[in-house]
Scaffold this motif. Structure first.
Motif, PDB file in Angstrom:
ATOM      1  N   GLU A  65       9.252 -23.086 -33.637  1.00  0.00           N
ATOM      2  CA  GLU A  65      10.416 -22.225 -33.400  1.00  0.00           C
ATOM      3  C   GLU A  65      10.514 -21.120 -34.450  1.00  0.00           C
ATOM      4  OE1 GLU A  65      12.388 -21.918 -30.712  1.00  0.00           O
ATOM      5  OE2 GLU A  65      10.994 -23.367 -29.865  1.00  0.00           O
ATOM      6  N   ILE A  66      10.166 -21.418 -35.696  1.00  0.00           N
ATOM      7  CA  ILE A  66      10.109 -20.369 -36.721  1.00  0.00           C
ATOM      8  C   ILE A  66       9.074 -19.335 -36.306  1.00  0.00           C
ATOM      9  CG2 ILE A  66       9.370 -19.860 -39.093  1.00  0.00           C
ATOM     10  CD1 ILE A  66      10.664 -22.583 -39.880  1.00  0.00           C
ATOM     11  N   GLY A  67       7.908 -19.812 -35.874  1.00  0.00           N
ATOM     12  CA  GLY A  67       6.858 -18.903 -35.420  1.00  0.00           C
ATOM     13  C   GLY A  67       7.303 -18.040 -34.251  1.00  0.00           C
ATOM     14  N   VAL A  68       7.988 -18.637 -33.295  1.00  0.00           N
ATOM     15  CA  VAL A  68       8.463 -17.885 -32.127  1.00  0.00           C
ATOM     16  C   VAL A  68       9.446 -16.794 -32.550  1.00  0.00           C
ATOM     17  CG1 VAL A  68       9.850 -18.030 -30.009  1.00  0.00           C
ATOM     18  CG2 VAL A  68       8.028 -19.681 -30.409  1.00  0.00           C
ATOM     19  N   ARG A  69      10.395 -17.136 -33.411  1.00  0.00           N
ATOM     20  CA  ARG A  69      11.375 -16.125 -33.850  1.00  0.00           C
ATOM     21  C   ARG A  69      10.689 -14.964 -34.577  1.00  0.00           C
ATOM     22  NH1 ARG A  69      14.406 -20.849 -34.588  1.00  0.00           N
ATOM     23  NH2 ARG A  69      13.933 -20.994 -36.814  1.00  0.00           N
ATOM     24  N   ALA A  70       9.754 -15.279 -35.459  1.00  0.00           N
ATOM     25  CA  ALA A  70       9.041 -14.219 -36.185  1.00  0.00           C
ATOM     26  C   ALA A  70       8.169 -13.416 -35.234  1.00  0.00           C
ATOM     27  CB  ALA A  70       8.203 -14.832 -37.304  1.00  0.00           C
ATOM     28  N   TRP A  71       7.530 -14.092 -34.299  1.00  0.00           N
ATOM     29  CA  TRP A  71       6.674 -13.418 -33.310  1.00  0.00           C
ATOM     30  C   TRP A  71       7.514 -12.484 -32.430  1.00  0.00           C
ATOM     31  CZ3 TRP A  71       6.680 -13.783 -27.946  1.00  0.00           C
ATOM     32  CH2 TRP A  71       5.581 -13.220 -27.303  1.00  0.00           C
ATOM     33  N   GLN A  72       8.678 -12.949 -31.992  1.00  0.00           N
ATOM     34  CA  GLN A  72       9.548 -12.108 -31.161  1.00  0.00           C
ATOM     35  C   GLN A  72       9.957 -10.847 -31.907  1.00  0.00           C
ATOM     36  OE1 GLN A  72      12.362 -15.341 -30.007  1.00  0.00           O
ATOM     37  NE2 GLN A  72      12.231 -14.377 -27.984  1.00  0.00           N
ATOM     38  N   LYS A  73      10.253 -10.980 -33.188  1.00  0.00           N
ATOM     39  CA  LYS A  73      10.614  -9.800 -33.976  1.00  0.00           C
ATOM     40  C   LYS A  73       9.433  -8.831 -34.038  1.00  0.00           C
ATOM     41  CE  LYS A  73      12.153  -8.193 -38.451  1.00  0.00           C
ATOM     42  NZ  LYS A  73      12.227  -8.485 -39.871  1.00  0.00           N
ATOM     43  N   ALA A  74       8.236  -9.358 -34.241  1.00  0.00           N
ATOM     44  CA  ALA A  74       7.040  -8.514 -34.320  1.00  0.00           C
ATOM     45  C   ALA A  74       6.742  -7.845 -32.984  1.00  0.00           C
ATOM     46  CB  ALA A  74       5.835  -9.344 -34.771  1.00  0.00           C
ATOM     47  N   MET A  75       7.020  -8.521 -31.896  1.00  0.00           N
ATOM     48  CA  MET A  75       6.716  -7.992 -30.566  1.00  0.00           C
ATOM     49  C   MET A  75       7.818  -7.079 -30.021  1.00  0.00           C
ATOM     50  SD  MET A  75       3.727  -9.053 -29.848  1.00  0.00           S
ATOM     51  CE  MET A  75       3.505  -8.902 -28.078  1.00  0.00           C
ATOM     52  N   ALA A  76       8.998  -7.102 -30.634  1.00  0.00           N
ATOM     53  CA  ALA A  76      10.132  -6.320 -30.120  1.00  0.00           C
ATOM     54  C   ALA A  76       9.814  -4.836 -30.023  1.00  0.00           C
ATOM     55  CB  ALA A  76      11.360  -6.538 -30.993  1.00  0.00           C
ATOM     56  N   SER A  77       9.074  -4.319 -30.984  1.00  0.00           N
ATOM     57  CA  SER A  77       8.759  -2.887 -30.959  1.00  0.00           C
ATOM     58  C   SER A  77       7.847  -2.527 -29.791  1.00  0.00           C
ATOM     59  CB  SER A  77       8.103  -2.471 -32.279  1.00  0.00           C
ATOM     60  OG  SER A  77       6.842  -3.100 -32.424  1.00  0.00           O
ATOM     61  N   LEU A  78       7.153  -3.511 -29.254  1.00  0.00           N
ATOM     62  CA  LEU A  78       6.260  -3.277 -28.131  1.00  0.00           C
ATOM     63  C   LEU A  78       6.943  -3.528 -26.796  1.00  0.00           C
ATOM     64  CD1 LEU A  78       3.155  -5.055 -29.631  1.00  0.00           C
ATOM     65  CD2 LEU A  78       3.699  -2.620 -29.702  1.00  0.00           C
ATOM     66  N   GLY A  79       8.127  -4.139 -26.836  1.00  0.00           N
ATOM     67  CA  GLY A  79       8.886  -4.392 -25.622  1.00  0.00           C
ATOM     68  C   GLY A  79       8.283  -5.458 -24.734  1.00  0.00           C
ATOM     69  N   GLU A  80       7.428  -6.316 -25.294  1.00  0.00           N
ATOM     70  CA  GLU A  80       6.766  -7.325 -24.469  1.00  0.00           C
ATOM     71  C   GLU A  80       7.114  -8.747 -24.858  1.00  0.00           C
ATOM     72  OE1 GLU A  80       2.574  -6.666 -23.924  1.00  0.00           O
ATOM     73  OE2 GLU A  80       2.803  -4.578 -24.472  1.00  0.00           O
ATOM     74  N   GLY A  81       7.855  -8.937 -25.921  1.00  0.00           N
ATOM     75  CA  GLY A  81       8.122 -10.271 -26.428  1.00  0.00           C
ATOM     76  C   GLY A  81       8.844 -11.181 -25.460  1.00  0.00           C
ATOM     77  N   ASP A  82       9.878 -10.677 -24.802  1.00  0.00           N
ATOM     78  CA  ASP A  82      10.669 -11.530 -23.912  1.00  0.00           C
ATOM     79  C   ASP A  82       9.857 -12.047 -22.728  1.00  0.00           C
ATOM     80  OD1 ASP A  82      12.870 -11.240 -25.537  1.00  0.00           O
ATOM     81  OD2 ASP A  82      13.725  -9.600 -24.354  1.00  0.00           O
ATOM     82  N   ALA A  83       8.984 -11.217 -22.206  1.00  0.00           N
ATOM     83  CA  ALA A  83       8.194 -11.614 -21.033  1.00  0.00           C
ATOM     84  C   ALA A  83       7.193 -12.715 -21.367  1.00  0.00           C
ATOM     85  CB  ALA A  83       7.461 -10.399 -20.463  1.00  0.00           C
ATOM     86  N   MET A  84       6.782 -12.801 -22.612  1.00  0.00           N
ATOM     87  CA  MET A  84       5.740 -13.761 -22.995  1.00  0.00           C
ATOM     88  C   MET A  84       6.254 -14.897 -23.865  1.00  0.00           C
ATOM     89  SD  MET A  84       2.512 -11.264 -23.717  1.00  0.00           S
ATOM     90  CE  MET A  84       3.295 -10.422 -25.066  1.00  0.00           C
ATOM     91  N   VAL A  85       7.566 -15.012 -24.035  1.00  0.00           N
ATOM     92  CA  VAL A  85       8.107 -15.973 -24.986  1.00  0.00           C
ATOM     93  C   VAL A  85       7.773 -17.417 -24.630  1.00  0.00           C
ATOM     94  CG1 VAL A  85      10.438 -16.228 -24.025  1.00  0.00           C
ATOM     95  CG2 VAL A  85      10.059 -16.440 -26.484  1.00  0.00           C
ATOM     96  N   ASP A  86       7.766 -17.769 -23.350  1.00  0.00           N
ATOM     97  CA  ASP A  86       7.446 -19.155 -22.977  1.00  0.00           C
ATOM     98  C   ASP A  86       6.000 -19.493 -23.312  1.00  0.00           C
ATOM     99  OD1 ASP A  86      10.020 -19.704 -22.113  1.00  0.00           O
ATOM    100  OD2 ASP A  86       9.586 -19.150 -20.032  1.00  0.00           O
ATOM    101  N   ALA A  87       5.096 -18.564 -23.035  1.00  0.00           N
ATOM    102  CA  ALA A  87       3.682 -18.783 -23.375  1.00  0.00           C
ATOM    103  C   ALA A  87       3.511 -18.865 -24.893  1.00  0.00           C
ATOM    104  CB  ALA A  87       2.809 -17.667 -22.802  1.00  0.00           C
ATOM    105  N   ALA A  88       4.228 -18.021 -25.613  1.00  0.00           N
ATOM    106  CA  ALA A  88       4.138 -18.042 -27.076  1.00  0.00           C
ATOM    107  C   ALA A  88       4.687 -19.354 -27.628  1.00  0.00           C
ATOM    108  CB  ALA A  88       4.890 -16.856 -27.665  1.00  0.00           C
ATOM    109  N   ARG A  89       5.814 -19.793 -27.106  1.00  0.00           N
ATOM    110  CA  ARG A  89       6.422 -21.053 -27.576  1.00  0.00           C
ATOM    111  C   ARG A  89       5.447 -22.220 -27.366  1.00  0.00           C
ATOM    112  NH1 ARG A  89      11.223 -20.371 -25.917  1.00  0.00           N
ATOM    113  NH2 ARG A  89      12.165 -20.158 -27.962  1.00  0.00           N
ATOM    114  N   SER A  90       4.830 -22.266 -26.211  1.00  0.00           N
ATOM    115  CA  SER A  90       3.869 -23.325 -25.922  1.00  0.00           C
ATOM    116  C   SER A  90       2.656 -23.233 -26.855  1.00  0.00           C
ATOM    117  CB  SER A  90       3.420 -23.223 -24.462  1.00  0.00           C
ATOM    118  OG  SER A  90       2.432 -24.170 -24.181  1.00  0.00           O
TER     119      SER A  90
END
Length: 169
Positions: free
Chosen positions: A17-42
């Motif tokens: 979950e720490i990784g997911v939160r940090a990854w989402q922040k990093a991906m936010a500028s690309l606008g793709e984080g939300d669409a891939m969050v389930d795959a990233a969490r897994s």
């Protein structure tokens, strides 16, 4: 207070979950984080559950605030994640110095890592700590099931004047 320790087997969910939160922040500028969050969490959970022994955790006042891993226990930092809620306290720098020391203790003279080419915050962080970009590539990432443009960064862990690691043991 900062404390650095080895990860524990029972922390897979917490660290992922720490990784997911940090990854989402990093991906936010690309606008793709939300669409891939389930795959990233897994992907994060599967990695931490299977490779927890390669991870180092940094705590801030008793709370896990980030982690890094060297998946193959060589000079490559495969994961480096600081929870966005804990940035600005020097945790990333302390964790990176700890990982670099571990690499140097193994007799390796270079630390390497890669990140998404659009992750300007991470690239800047590593560059300010002596890393230089050495390559740019686009490669298929099976964890995300898509092509990902990446940059590779590295840093010499040797001091110019002595030819030995710059860490005190």
């Amino acid at each position: 207070m900062i404390h650095i320790r080895n990860a524990r087997e029972d922390e897979a969910e917490l660290l992922s979950e720490i990784g997911v939160r940090a990854w989402q922040k990093a991906m936010a500028s690309l606008g793709e984080g939300d669409a891939m969050v389930d795959a990233a969490r897994s992907a994060f959970f599967n990695f931490v559950a299977g490779s927890w022994i390669t991870a180092t955790v940094i705590e801030w006042n008793g709370h896990p605030a980030g982690w890094a891993a060297r998946e193959t226990l060589d000079e490559k930092i495969s994961d480096f994640w600081i929870d966005p809620a804990f940035t600005g306290h020097g945790l990333g720098t302390a964790l990176l110095q700890n990982i670099e020391k571990d690499i140097a203790v193994q007799g390796l003279d270079t630390a390497m890592m890669q990140t998404h080419s659009g992750n300007s915050e991470a690239i800047s962080f590593f560059q300010k700590r002596g890393y230089a970009i050495h390559w740019l590539s686009i490669a298929y990432n099976p964890k995300l099931d898509r092509d990902v443009p990446s940059v590779g960064l590295s840093k010499s862990l040797e001091t110019a004047e002595h030819g030995t690691s710059g860490f005190a043991y």
